[in-house]
Scaffold this active site. Structure first.
Site, PDB file in Angstrom:
ATOM      1  N   HIS A  81      -4.917   1.215   2.813  1.00  0.00           N
ATOM      2  CA  HIS A  81      -3.460   1.038   2.836  1.00  0.00           C
ATOM      3  C   HIS A  81      -2.868   1.293   1.449  1.00  0.00           C
ATOM      4  CE1 HIS A  81      -2.700  -0.624   6.915  1.00  0.00           C
ATOM      5  NE2 HIS A  81      -3.991  -0.920   6.827  1.00  0.00           N
ATOM      6  N   CYS A  98      -4.649   4.275   7.986  1.00  0.00           N
ATOM      7  CA  CYS A  98      -5.389   3.311   8.805  1.00  0.00           C
ATOM      8  C   CYS A  98      -5.358   3.731  10.279  1.00  0.00           C
ATOM      9  CB  CYS A  98      -4.871   1.892   8.570  1.00  0.00           C
ATOM     10  SG  CYS A  98      -6.025   0.618   9.147  1.00  0.00           S
ATOM     11  N   GLU A 112       0.034   1.813   0.624  1.00  0.00           N
ATOM     12  CA  GLU A 112       1.333   1.141   0.462  1.00  0.00           C
ATOM     13  C   GLU A 112       1.194  -0.276  -0.075  1.00  0.00           C
ATOM     14  OE1 GLU A 112       0.086  -0.435   4.450  1.00  0.00           O
ATOM     15  OE2 GLU A 112      -0.182   1.436   3.323  1.00  0.00           O
TER      16      GLU A 112
END
Length: 236
Positions: free
Chosen positions: A209, A115, A211
Site C-alpha cells: 500500500h 493490493c 498510499e
C-alpha cells in the site's frame, strides 16, 4: 502552466455509513490514495462502481488509472470455490473494476493496481489467486511492514532498484500469473509482491500500500507516464 494528468481511482461502495448525524450509503476511498496522487503531481478523480459498459467512456477521459485495495476478489472470476477464510463478495466492484482494467489495457493508458487491484489485474488476464496466506496482515486493521526485493530489468526495478520496506496488509496473493504478466518484486517468503505486463508500456501491480507510506516513486512513475501520454512535460 503544466497541466497535471488526471488519474482515476476506483472506490469502495458501502451501505449505511455513519458520519455526523447521517447514516447513508456512501462511496469511500481512504484519503491516502488521492493524497498520494496529488503529491506525485496528478489530479485525483474518484471512480465509484458504475455499469461496466460505461468503463470505456470513463477511461477515455483519464490519463491514468489506479485500481485501489479493498475486499477479496470473488473466486468465481478465476474458476475457484470460496475458501473458508475468503471474505464476502463485492460483485459491483468486481464487475466495474474488471471493466476499467480491460478499458485501460485497450487504450494503453498507465495502470497501477494496489493490493486488491494487483490481484484483480492478474485475474483479468486469466491468472489465479491464493485465497489465504499468513504473515502479511499481522494485526487486524493495522498496516505492517516488510521488505520487497525487485527483479532486475523490470519496470519496477527501474523505479525502485533497491530492496525497500513497504506498508502491507493482505491475506491473499497471486498464484498462477495471467497472460504476459511477469513478477517484478518478491517478499522474503517468496510471495509475489509486484507484477507487470510485458506487452504494455506502463502496467504495474503492487501488493503493498504505497498510499500508507512516504515513498512517492511508484505513483510519480505513473503520473510521469500519464503526462507523457498527454504529450505534456512531467508535473513539478
Amino acid at each position: 502552466m503544466t497541466a497535471r494528468p488526471l488519474i482515476g481511482i476506483s472506490t469502495y461502495a458501502e451501505s449505511g455509513v455513519r458520519w455526523g448525524v447521517w447514516r447513508l450509503d456512501a462511496v469511500l476511498l481512504p484519503a491516502g490514495y488521492p493524497r498520494l496522487v496529488q503529491r506525485a503531481g496528478g489530479l485525483a478523480a474518484m471512480l465509484p462502481p458504475d455499469a461496466p459498459q460505461r468503463a470505456a467512456a470513463t477511461v477515455a477521459r483519464l490519463d491514468g488509472l489506479v485500481v485501489a485495495g479493498g475486499p477479496d476478489v470473488e473466486p468465481v472470476h478465476y474458476g475457484a470455490e470460496p475458501g473458508p477464510r475468503t471474505g464476502p463478495p463485492a460483485r459491483a466492484r468486481d464487475a466495474w473494476e474488471l471493466a476499467l482494467i480491460e478499458a485501460a489495457l485497450d487504450r494503453r493508458i498507465p495502470l497501477l493496481g494496489i493490493c486488491r487491484g494487483m490481484q484483480l489485474l492478474n485475474v483479468a488476464l486469466g491468472g489465479t489467486l491464493v485465497q489465504h496466506i499468513d504473515g502479511h496482515a499481522e494485526v487486524p486493521g493495522t498496516f505492517g511492514r516488510h521488505p520487497v526485493k525487485p527483479v532486475p530489468g523490470t519496470l519496477y526495478a527501474g523505479i525502485a532498484p533497491e530492496q525497500t520496506s513497504v506498508p502491507t496488509y493482505h491475506h491473499q496473493s497471486v498464484d498462477r500469473l495471467g497472460t504476459n504478466l511477469i513478477p517484478s518484486a518478491y517478499a522474503e517468503d517468496g510471495t509475489v509482491e509486484a507484477i507487470e505486463l510485458a506487452t504494455s508500456p506502463w502496467t504495474l501491480g503492487v501488493q503493498w500500500h504505497p498510499e500508507m507510506g512516504n515513498d512517492l516513486r511508484v505513483m510519480q512513475a505513473l503520473t510521469t507516464a500519464a503526462s507523457a501520454l498527454r504529450g505534456q512535460p512531467s508535473p513539478p
